[in-house]
Design a protein around this motif. Structure first.
Motif, PDB file in Angstrom:
ATOM      1  N   PHE A 206      28.861  74.482  60.372  1.00  0.00           N
ATOM      2  CA  PHE A 206      28.923  75.001  61.739  1.00  0.00           C
ATOM      3  C   PHE A 206      29.712  74.063  62.648  1.00  0.00           C
ATOM      4  CE2 PHE A 206      27.058  74.939  66.064  1.00  0.00           C
ATOM      5  CZ  PHE A 206      27.510  76.179  66.483  1.00  0.00           C
ATOM      6  N   PHE A 207      29.381  72.777  62.621  1.00  0.00           N
ATOM      7  CA  PHE A 207      30.096  71.837  63.484  1.00  0.00           C
ATOM      8  C   PHE A 207      31.496  71.532  62.956  1.00  0.00           C
ATOM      9  CE2 PHE A 207      26.032  71.034  65.560  1.00  0.00           C
ATOM     10  CZ  PHE A 207      26.436  70.837  66.875  1.00  0.00           C
ATOM     11  N   GLY A 208      31.701  71.692  61.647  1.00  0.00           N
ATOM     12  CA  GLY A 208      33.063  71.596  61.128  1.00  0.00           C
ATOM     13  C   GLY A 208      33.938  72.696  61.685  1.00  0.00           C
TER      14      GLY A 208
ATOM     15  N   LYS B 247      37.676  74.594  66.240  1.00  0.00           N
ATOM     16  CA  LYS B 247      37.890  75.563  67.313  1.00  0.00           C
ATOM     17  C   LYS B 247      37.985  74.936  68.700  1.00  0.00           C
ATOM     18  CE  LYS B 247      37.891  79.325  64.823  1.00  0.00           C
ATOM     19  NZ  LYS B 247      39.082  80.204  64.727  1.00  0.00           N
ATOM     20  N   ILE B 248      37.096  73.998  69.014  1.00  0.00           N
ATOM     21  CA  ILE B 248      37.012  73.507  70.402  1.00  0.00           C
ATOM     22  C   ILE B 248      37.317  72.019  70.530  1.00  0.00           C
ATOM     23  CG2 ILE B 248      35.339  75.291  70.991  1.00  0.00           C
ATOM     24  CD1 ILE B 248      33.163  73.138  70.982  1.00  0.00           C
ATOM     25  N   THR B 249      37.818  71.382  69.485  1.00  0.00           N
ATOM     26  CA  THR B 249      38.181  69.956  69.426  1.00  0.00           C
ATOM     27  C   THR B 249      36.948  69.079  69.198  1.00  0.00           C
ATOM     28  OG1 THR B 249      37.942  69.301  71.775  1.00  0.00           O
ATOM     29  CG2 THR B 249      40.026  70.377  71.123  1.00  0.00           C
ATOM     30  N   PRO B 250      37.145  67.907  68.594  1.00  0.00           N
ATOM     31  CA  PRO B 250      36.029  66.989  68.360  1.00  0.00           C
ATOM     32  C   PRO B 250      35.308  66.585  69.642  1.00  0.00           C
ATOM     33  CG  PRO B 250      37.927  66.331  67.062  1.00  0.00           C
ATOM     34  CD  PRO B 250      38.396  67.432  67.971  1.00  0.00           C
ATOM     35  N   ARG B 251      36.036  66.460  70.728  1.00  0.00           N
ATOM     36  CA  ARG B 251      35.451  66.025  72.005  1.00  0.00           C
ATOM     37  C   ARG B 251      34.327  66.956  72.455  1.00  0.00           C
ATOM     38  NH1 ARG B 251      38.867  66.258  77.625  1.00  0.00           N
ATOM     39  NH2 ARG B 251      37.523  64.949  78.940  1.00  0.00           N
ATOM     40  N   PHE B 252      34.614  68.250  72.516  1.00  0.00           N
ATOM     41  CA  PHE B 252      33.616  69.180  73.022  1.00  0.00           C
ATOM     42  C   PHE B 252      32.558  69.514  71.976  1.00  0.00           C
ATOM     43  CE2 PHE B 252      37.241  69.908  75.880  1.00  0.00           C
ATOM     44  CZ  PHE B 252      36.603  69.681  77.091  1.00  0.00           C
ATOM     45  N   ALA B 253      32.903  69.409  70.704  1.00  0.00           N
ATOM     46  CA  ALA B 253      31.897  69.558  69.658  1.00  0.00           C
ATOM     47  C   ALA B 253      30.870  68.432  69.756  1.00  0.00           C
ATOM     48  CB  ALA B 253      32.553  69.557  68.280  1.00  0.00           C
ATOM     49  N   ALA B 254      31.354  67.217  70.051  1.00  0.00           N
ATOM     50  CA  ALA B 254      30.455  66.070  70.202  1.00  0.00           C
ATOM     51  C   ALA B 254      29.543  66.233  71.418  1.00  0.00           C
ATOM     52  CB  ALA B 254      31.264  64.787  70.317  1.00  0.00           C
ATOM     53  N   ILE B 255      30.092  66.701  72.522  1.00  0.00           N
ATOM     54  CA  ILE B 255      29.299  66.905  73.738  1.00  0.00           C
ATOM     55  C   ILE B 255      28.201  67.934  73.490  1.00  0.00           C
ATOM     56  CG2 ILE B 255      29.374  67.818  76.092  1.00  0.00           C
ATOM     57  CD1 ILE B 255      32.160  66.540  76.350  1.00  0.00           C
TER      58      ILE B 255
ATOM     59  N   LEU C  59      16.501  70.821  65.444  1.00  0.00           N
ATOM     60  CA  LEU C  59      17.682  70.500  66.258  1.00  0.00           C
ATOM     61  C   LEU C  59      18.187  69.092  65.963  1.00  0.00           C
ATOM     62  CD1 LEU C  59      16.780  72.060  69.743  1.00  0.00           C
ATOM     63  CD2 LEU C  59      18.458  72.888  68.076  1.00  0.00           C
ATOM     64  N   LEU C  60      17.276  68.155  65.763  1.00  0.00           N
ATOM     65  CA  LEU C  60      17.685  66.777  65.471  1.00  0.00           C
ATOM     66  C   LEU C  60      18.378  66.698  64.111  1.00  0.00           C
ATOM     67  CD1 LEU C  60      14.536  64.885  66.794  1.00  0.00           C
ATOM     68  CD2 LEU C  60      16.852  64.725  67.728  1.00  0.00           C
ATOM     69  N   TRP C  61      17.850  67.390  63.122  1.00  0.00           N
ATOM     70  CA  TRP C  61      18.486  67.412  61.805  1.00  0.00           C
ATOM     71  C   TRP C  61      19.820  68.160  61.871  1.00  0.00           C
ATOM     72  CZ3 TRP C  61      16.252  66.651  56.534  1.00  0.00           C
ATOM     73  CH2 TRP C  61      15.102  65.861  56.553  1.00  0.00           C
ATOM     74  N   LEU C  62      19.874  69.236  62.663  1.00  0.00           N
ATOM     75  CA  LEU C  62      21.116  69.969  62.858  1.00  0.00           C
ATOM     76  C   LEU C  62      22.186  69.069  63.462  1.00  0.00           C
ATOM     77  CD1 LEU C  62      22.321  73.055  63.005  1.00  0.00           C
ATOM     78  CD2 LEU C  62      21.924  72.729  65.449  1.00  0.00           C
ATOM     79  N   SER C  63      21.788  68.269  64.458  1.00  0.00           N
ATOM     80  CA  SER C  63      22.734  67.380  65.143  1.00  0.00           C
ATOM     81  C   SER C  63      23.274  66.315  64.200  1.00  0.00           C
ATOM     82  CB  SER C  63      22.048  66.725  66.347  1.00  0.00           C
ATOM     83  OG  SER C  63      21.635  67.694  67.280  1.00  0.00           O
ATOM     84  N   LEU C  64      22.410  65.722  63.388  1.00  0.00           N
ATOM     85  CA  LEU C  64      22.893  64.730  62.428  1.00  0.00           C
ATOM     86  C   LEU C  64      23.849  65.369  61.430  1.00  0.00           C
ATOM     87  CD1 LEU C  64      22.879  61.899  61.187  1.00  0.00           C
ATOM     88  CD2 LEU C  64      21.010  62.653  59.717  1.00  0.00           C
ATOM     89  N   GLY C  65      23.483  66.540  60.917  1.00  0.00           N
ATOM     90  CA  GLY C  65      24.383  67.240  60.011  1.00  0.00           C
ATOM     91  C   GLY C  65      25.730  67.489  60.657  1.00  0.00           C
ATOM     92  N   GLY C  66      25.709  67.811  61.939  1.00  0.00           N
ATOM     93  CA  GLY C  66      26.947  68.034  62.665  1.00  0.00           C
ATOM     94  C   GLY C  66      27.856  66.824  62.679  1.00  0.00           C
ATOM     95  N   TRP C  67      27.272  65.650  62.847  1.00  0.00           N
ATOM     96  CA  TRP C  67      28.096  64.440  62.899  1.00  0.00           C
ATOM     97  C   TRP C  67      28.730  64.099  61.557  1.00  0.00           C
ATOM     98  CZ3 TRP C  67      30.771  62.174  66.272  1.00  0.00           C
ATOM     99  CH2 TRP C  67      30.452  62.336  67.620  1.00  0.00           C
ATOM    100  N   LEU C  68      28.114  64.546  60.483  1.00  0.00           N
ATOM    101  CA  LEU C  68      28.715  64.314  59.169  1.00  0.00           C
ATOM    102  C   LEU C  68      29.880  65.260  58.902  1.00  0.00           C
ATOM    103  CD1 LEU C  68      27.818  62.036  57.292  1.00  0.00           C
ATOM    104  CD2 LEU C  68      26.069  62.639  58.937  1.00  0.00           C
ATOM    105  N   SER C  69      30.144  66.192  59.828  1.00  0.00           N
ATOM    106  CA  SER C  69      31.362  66.997  59.797  1.00  0.00           C
ATOM    107  C   SER C  69      32.320  66.625  60.919  1.00  0.00           C
ATOM    108  CB  SER C  69      31.022  68.491  59.904  1.00  0.00           C
ATOM    109  OG  SER C  69      30.527  68.990  58.702  1.00  0.00           O
ATOM    110  N   ILE C  70      31.758  66.370  62.101  1.00  0.00           N
ATOM    111  CA  ILE C  70      32.614  66.003  63.238  1.00  0.00           C
ATOM    112  C   ILE C  70      33.397  64.732  62.924  1.00  0.00           C
ATOM    113  CG2 ILE C  70      32.642  65.235  65.640  1.00  0.00           C
ATOM    114  CD1 ILE C  70      30.137  66.938  66.095  1.00  0.00           C
ATOM    115  N   ALA C  71      32.717  63.719  62.393  1.00  0.00           N
ATOM    116  CA  ALA C  71      33.359  62.423  62.165  1.00  0.00           C
ATOM    117  C   ALA C  71      34.525  62.488  61.176  1.00  0.00           C
ATOM    118  CB  ALA C  71      32.319  61.390  61.711  1.00  0.00           C
ATOM    119  N   PRO C  72      34.347  63.056  59.962  1.00  0.00           N
ATOM    120  CA  PRO C  72      35.492  63.103  59.044  1.00  0.00           C
ATOM    121  C   PRO C  72      36.605  64.024  59.530  1.00  0.00           C
ATOM    122  CG  PRO C  72      33.629  64.292  58.110  1.00  0.00           C
ATOM    123  CD  PRO C  72      33.119  63.563  59.319  1.00  0.00           C
TER     124      PRO C  72
END
Length: 409
Positions: free
Chosen positions: A277-279, A284-292, A322-335
């Motif tokens: 999802f966060f990948g 779609k919306i850039t790493p900046r806004f995905a991170a926010i 939500l906390l687990w979702l957010s961590l999973g998101g960072w493992l896609s946002i970062a790479p």
């Protein structure tokens, strides 16, 4: 992918196999997220405090993060197959040795140091393979690849819990270790990079005005440090939540051990979903806004836990999901952000350096969570920290998480 080369043309329709292989490999590697299921049994066997029972998990994550930059330097030289096999061997050996432990220090050595190093070696391989085969939809492909890591507790937590009930935690380590040793080695054999995978950076440079940065150039940019600090904040909060999920369920919400293990499996679904999802969102919306957006969810979840009391199972499930979702998101946002901001020519090395932020988050998250439990007698105070960190993450992402321009050096 360079479609005019015969080898890549033939592989075009079967490149999705690399996502599947990476997903299954990550199912094995991501079993670290089931650690909370082991904590209570190990505390009873070895008479450990909350801080002590978090140490194998913490060392696992630290050595996982430390070995990532080292792998980035050898992955292109030795190829994904060999590197992933070496990682799989260490993972299996580490789990098996942990099963022969007679004290905390041997648990730390086997599970924390050896298995953690193995995961660090193997983890980045499927990500790099997917990133180079799917440069047309990199974020989504990487997200699917690491889906297995996040979804792992859905499978490994109830299996581990059942094995612990039957055989105890130590024999469970040995059984799981043998399985991981075989599976990771076998699935690593087909892994390979596309032919001349470097060619897209010139295209991205002219199209997006983004440089293909070497590691030395990358660390000189404000963008790298913004991404690194955001990664630290995201992983610190997420790993803290993951490490205390089962204990919080049992101690604060008063769930049974079995119900707490089931809840970990539910959280794993959200951790897994968060990756593709966060990948996709990052594309779609850039790493900046995905991170926010990610940090905003983390903040809401943290505030929700302020009100957690006995019997509030639904609130517990929502906030930790939500906390687990957010961590999973960072493992896609970062790479994905690493490739978007700094190119793919030096991707393996660059992401390895960025991944040190994961190690910092792992150390701080585990030390803080255990100490707060030991000092205040409750895990609830951890969520005041994650709420504050989420706000800091939003500010850093908004002001500094921007593409690297030609004039930034």
């Amino acid at each position: 992918m360079k479609k005019n080369h015969p080898e890549n043309f033939r592989a075009n329709n079967r490149r999705y196999i690399y996502i599947l292989l990476g997903l299954i490999i990550n199912l094995c590697l991501g079993s670290v997220y089931s650690w909370s299921v082991f904590r209570k049994p190990l505390e009873q066997v070895f008479k450990l405090s909350a801080t002590e029972s978090s140490l194998p998990y913490m060392f696992f994550l630290v050595f996982y993060a430390i070995s990532m930059p080292l792998v980035g330097r050898v992955l292109d030289k030795f190829g994904p197959r060999m590197v992933s096999i070496v990682g799989g061997i260490l993972v299996g050996i580490g789990w098996i040795l942990a099963g022969f432990s007679n004290s905390l220090k041997y648990l730390v050595l086997g599970y924390g140091i050896i298995a953690g190093t193995g995961v660090g070696i193997a983890y980045g391989v499927p990500i790099a393979v997917s990133a180079k085969w799917f440069e047309d939809k990199r974020g989504f492909a990487v997200g699917l690849t690491v889906l297995g890591f996040g979804m792992s507790p859905l499978i490994t937590a109830p299996i581990a819990r059942k094995l612990i009930q039957i055989y105890g935690p130590l024999l469970t380590f040995r059984i799981i270790g043998v399985v991981f040793l075989i599976v990771v080695i076998l699935l690593s054999i087909p892994l390979k990079f596309p032919f001349r995978e470097k060619r897209t950076d010139e295209r991205s440079k002219t199209k997006n005005d983004i440089l293909s940065c070497s590691p030395t150039e990358m660390v000189k940019t404000k963008t790298f440090w913004a991404l690194w600090f955001c990664f630290v904040v995201g992983t610190l909060s997420g790993l803290m939540a993951i490490g205390i999920s089962s204990p919080v369920g049992q101690e604060i919400i008063k769930l049974s051990a079995e119900a707490a293990a089931v809840s970990v499996s539910i959280f794993a679904i959200f951790n897994g979903i968060g990756r593709p999802f966060f990948g996709w969102l990052t594309d779609k919306i850039t790493p900046r806004f995905a991170a926010i957006f990610n940090f905003s969810l983390m903040f809401l979840a943290s505030v929700g836990m302020f009100f957690a009391k006995e019997g509030m199972t639904l609130l517990f499930l929502i906030t930790f999901s939500l906390l687990w979702l957010s961590l999973g998101g960072w493992l896609s946002i970062a790479p994905t952000a690493t490739a978007q901001f700094f190119g793919t020519i030096h991707y393996s090395k660059n992401y390895g350096i960025l991944f040190t932020g994961y190690g910092v988050g792992a150390i701080l998250g585990n030390l803080i969570s255990g100490k707060i439990r030991d000092i205040f007698g409750s895990y609830i105070f951890n969520f005041y920290i994650t709420a504050i960190l989420s706000i800091i993450g939003i500010l850093i992402a908004f002001f500094y998480l921007k593409p690297v321009k030609n004039n930034q050096f």
